[in-house]
Motif scaffolding. Structure first.
Motif, PDB file in Angstrom:
ATOM      1  N   THR A 130       0.847  -1.178   0.000  1.00 45.48           N
ATOM      2  CA  THR A 130       0.000   0.000   0.000  1.00 45.48           C
ATOM      3  C   THR A 130       0.894   1.242   0.000  1.00 45.48           C
ATOM      4  OG1 THR A 130      -0.007  -0.197   2.387  1.00 45.48           O
ATOM      5  CG2 THR A 130      -1.915  -1.052   1.222  1.00 45.48           C
ATOM      6  N   SER A 131       0.288   2.363  -0.335  1.00 44.03           N
ATOM      7  CA  SER A 131       1.043   3.596  -0.172  1.00 44.03           C
ATOM      8  C   SER A 131       0.964   4.006   1.289  1.00 44.03           C
ATOM      9  CB  SER A 131       0.497   4.695  -1.075  1.00 44.03           C
ATOM     10  OG  SER A 131      -0.839   4.937  -0.748  1.00 44.03           O
ATOM     11  N   VAL A 132       1.997   4.691   1.731  1.00 46.02           N
ATOM     12  CA  VAL A 132       2.088   5.087   3.134  1.00 46.02           C
ATOM     13  C   VAL A 132       2.123   6.605   3.211  1.00 46.02           C
ATOM     14  CG1 VAL A 132       3.534   5.038   5.193  1.00 46.02           C
ATOM     15  CG2 VAL A 132       3.260   2.974   3.806  1.00 46.02           C
ATOM     16  N   ILE A 192      12.608  14.515   6.522  1.00 51.39           N
ATOM     17  CA  ILE A 192      13.188  13.204   6.800  1.00 51.39           C
ATOM     18  C   ILE A 192      13.904  12.743   5.538  1.00 51.39           C
ATOM     19  CG2 ILE A 192      11.045  11.936   6.261  1.00 51.39           C
ATOM     20  CD1 ILE A 192      11.928   9.956   8.533  1.00 51.39           C
ATOM     21  N   THR A 193      15.122  12.235   5.719  1.00 51.62           N
ATOM     22  CA  THR A 193      15.913  11.807   4.572  1.00 51.62           C
ATOM     23  C   THR A 193      16.328  10.355   4.747  1.00 51.62           C
ATOM     24  OG1 THR A 193      17.933  12.556   5.628  1.00 51.62           O
ATOM     25  CG2 THR A 193      16.848  14.109   4.167  1.00 51.62           C
ATOM     26  N   SER A 194      16.605   9.691   3.620  1.00 55.85           N
ATOM     27  CA  SER A 194      16.971   8.275   3.667  1.00 55.85           C
ATOM     28  C   SER A 194      18.417   8.102   4.105  1.00 55.85           C
ATOM     29  CB  SER A 194      16.755   7.634   2.298  1.00 55.85           C
ATOM     30  OG  SER A 194      17.537   8.293   1.321  1.00 55.85           O
ATOM     31  N   ASP A 195      19.254   9.114   3.905  1.00 58.90           N
ATOM     32  CA  ASP A 195      20.675   9.007   4.213  1.00 58.90           C
ATOM     33  C   ASP A 195      21.246  10.426   4.246  1.00 58.90           C
ATOM     34  OD1 ASP A 195      21.737   9.732   1.435  1.00 58.90           O
ATOM     35  OD2 ASP A 195      20.350   8.095   1.019  1.00 58.90           O
ATOM     36  N   PRO A 196      22.496  10.573   4.713  1.00 59.12           N
ATOM     37  CA  PRO A 196      23.055  11.939   4.841  1.00 59.12           C
ATOM     38  C   PRO A 196      23.130  12.694   3.511  1.00 59.12           C
ATOM     39  CG  PRO A 196      24.381  10.365   6.067  1.00 59.12           C
ATOM     40  CD  PRO A 196      23.397   9.555   5.268  1.00 59.12           C
ATOM     41  N   SER A 254      20.767  12.782   1.384  1.00 61.98           N
ATOM     42  CA  SER A 254      19.395  13.111   0.983  1.00 61.98           C
ATOM     43  C   SER A 254      19.016  12.497  -0.364  1.00 61.98           C
ATOM     44  CB  SER A 254      19.184  14.632   0.921  1.00 61.98           C
ATOM     45  OG  SER A 254      19.393  15.190   2.186  1.00 61.98           O
ATOM     46  N   THR A 255      19.403  11.246  -0.568  1.00 64.51           N
ATOM     47  CA  THR A 255      19.034  10.558  -1.800  1.00 64.51           C
ATOM     48  C   THR A 255      17.516  10.576  -1.964  1.00 64.51           C
ATOM     49  OG1 THR A 255      20.897   9.102  -1.376  1.00 64.51           O
ATOM     50  CG2 THR A 255      19.390   8.447  -3.135  1.00 64.51           C
ATOM     51  N   ARG A 278       9.235   4.156  -0.107  1.00 66.29           N
ATOM     52  CA  ARG A 278       9.684   2.898   0.491  1.00 66.29           C
ATOM     53  C   ARG A 278      11.105   3.020   1.061  1.00 66.29           C
ATOM     54  NH1 ARG A 278       6.343  -0.597   2.046  1.00 66.29           N
ATOM     55  NH2 ARG A 278       5.097   0.380   0.444  1.00 66.29           N
ATOM     56  N   GLU A 279      11.960   3.733   0.333  1.00 65.68           N
ATOM     57  CA  GLU A 279      13.369   3.853   0.735  1.00 65.68           C
ATOM     58  C   GLU A 279      13.504   4.535   2.089  1.00 65.68           C
ATOM     59  OE1 GLU A 279      12.089   4.564  -2.150  1.00 65.68           O
ATOM     60  OE2 GLU A 279      13.123   3.261  -3.564  1.00 65.68           O
ATOM     61  N   ILE A 280      12.519   5.375   2.437  1.00 65.39           N
ATOM     62  CA  ILE A 280      12.573   6.039   3.739  1.00 65.39           C
ATOM     63  C   ILE A 280      11.904   5.189   4.813  1.00 65.39           C
ATOM     64  CG2 ILE A 280      11.623   8.009   5.034  1.00 65.39           C
ATOM     65  CD1 ILE A 280      12.466   9.790   2.720  1.00 65.39           C
ATOM     66  N   ILE A 281      10.809   4.505   4.427  1.00 68.28           N
ATOM     67  CA  ILE A 281      10.115   3.658   5.411  1.00 68.28           C
ATOM     68  C   ILE A 281      11.068   2.627   6.010  1.00 68.28           C
ATOM     69  CG2 ILE A 281       8.274   1.945   5.720  1.00 68.28           C
ATOM     70  CD1 ILE A 281       6.826   3.354   3.394  1.00 68.28           C
ATOM     71  N   GLN A 282      12.012   2.172   5.200  1.00 67.12           N
ATOM     72  CA  GLN A 282      12.892   1.092   5.660  1.00 67.12           C
ATOM     73  C   GLN A 282      14.104   1.599   6.443  1.00 67.12           C
ATOM     74  OE1 GLN A 282      13.346  -0.673   1.798  1.00 67.12           O
ATOM     75  NE2 GLN A 282      11.664  -2.118   2.123  1.00 67.12           N
ATOM     76  N   THR A 283      14.164   2.895   6.758  1.00 66.75           N
ATOM     77  CA  THR A 283      15.313   3.419   7.488  1.00 66.75           C
ATOM     78  C   THR A 283      15.056   3.475   8.996  1.00 66.75           C
ATOM     79  OG1 THR A 283      14.515   5.698   7.350  1.00 66.75           O
ATOM     80  CG2 THR A 283      15.958   4.932   5.560  1.00 66.75           C
ATOM     81  N   PRO A 284      16.134   3.423   9.792  1.00 67.49           N
ATOM     82  CA  PRO A 284      15.992   3.601  11.243  1.00 67.49           C
ATOM     83  C   PRO A 284      15.438   4.987  11.594  1.00 67.49           C
ATOM     84  CG  PRO A 284      18.250   2.965  10.666  1.00 67.49           C
ATOM     85  CD  PRO A 284      17.515   3.169   9.389  1.00 67.49           C
TER      86      PRO A 284
END
Ligand SMILES: [Zn+2]
Length: 167
Positions: A7-9, A21-25, A27-28, A49-55
Motif C-alpha cells: 500500500t502507499s504510506v 526526513i531523509t533516507s541518508d546523509p 538526501s538521496t 519505500r526507501e525512507i520507510i525502511q530506514t531507522p
C-alpha cells in the motif's frame, strides 16, 4: 501482506514547524513536511519505500515526530512500529553484552530535530527548517537543511556553545 500488494504510506508531521526526513546523509530520498495543521495540507506526505525502511523513520514514529495516517497495515510500516515495542528494551535491561551492543546502535541513531542555521529569508533570521540530526552527530556536524548543506565549512562550534555560521 506480500510485496505485490504494498500500500502507499502517508505520514503526518506532528511537529509545529517544518520537518524533513531523509533516507541518508546525502538526501538521496527526502520528504519535506509543512508544520502540523499547515493550511495547505503539506503536513501530510507520501513516504517512499526507501525512507520507510530506514531507522530514522522508525525513530520518528517512536518519538512522535511523524504519525502514519495511511498504510498502517503495510508490512514495512508494521516492522517499523514493531521496533518501538518494549521487547527491545526488555532485552537491553537484561544487560547481557549482546543486548548492549544492539542497544548502542539505535541510541547513536536517535534523531534530534534541530533548526537549520543557514541564512533565512530575512537578514536577521536563520533558515530554521527542522533538520533531523543523529544525537551522536549533533556535536560533530552543524544542523543544515539540504538547501544549506554546502555551508558546512563555514559552521563553527566552540566548546559547548551552539553552532554558528561564520563569514
Ligand atoms: Zn536551511
Amino acid at each position: 501482506m506480500t510485496d505485490g500488494t504494498r500500500t502507499s504510506v502517508i505520514a503526518r508531521n506532528q511537529m509545529g514547524g517544518p520537518t524533513i526526513i531523509t533516507s541518508d546523509p546525502k538526501s538521496t530520498y527526502e520528504v519535506v513536511f509543512g508544520g502540523h495543521g499547515a493550511p495547505d495540507g503539506t503536513d501530510y506526505q507520501l513516504i517512499p519505500r526507501e525512507i520507510i525502511q530506514t531507522p530514522q523513520f522508525e525513530a520518528s514514529l517512536a518519538k512522535g515526530i511523524l504519525a502514519v495516517v495511511e498504510g498502517e497495515d503495510d508490512a514495512d510500516v508494521q516492522a517499523a512500529l514493531a521496533g518501538q515495542k518494549a521487547a527491545f528494551w526488555e532485552r537491553a535491561r537484561r544487560q547481557d553484552t549482546a543486548a548492549r551492543e544492539v542497544l548502542e546502535a539505535p541510541s547513536d541513531n536517535d534523531m534530534l530535530a534541530l533548526e537549520c542555521i543557514g541564512p533565512g529569508t530575512r537578514a536577521d533570521a536563520a533558515c530554521g527548517i527542522q533538520v533531523p540530526v543523529r544525537a551522536r552527530e549533533a556535536g560533530l556536524k552543524a544542523p543544515l537543511c539540504s538547501q544549506h548543506a554546502s555551508l558546512e565549512d563555514r559552521c563553527v562550534k566552540r566548546g559547548s556553545g551552539p553552532w554558528v555560521l561564520e563569514g
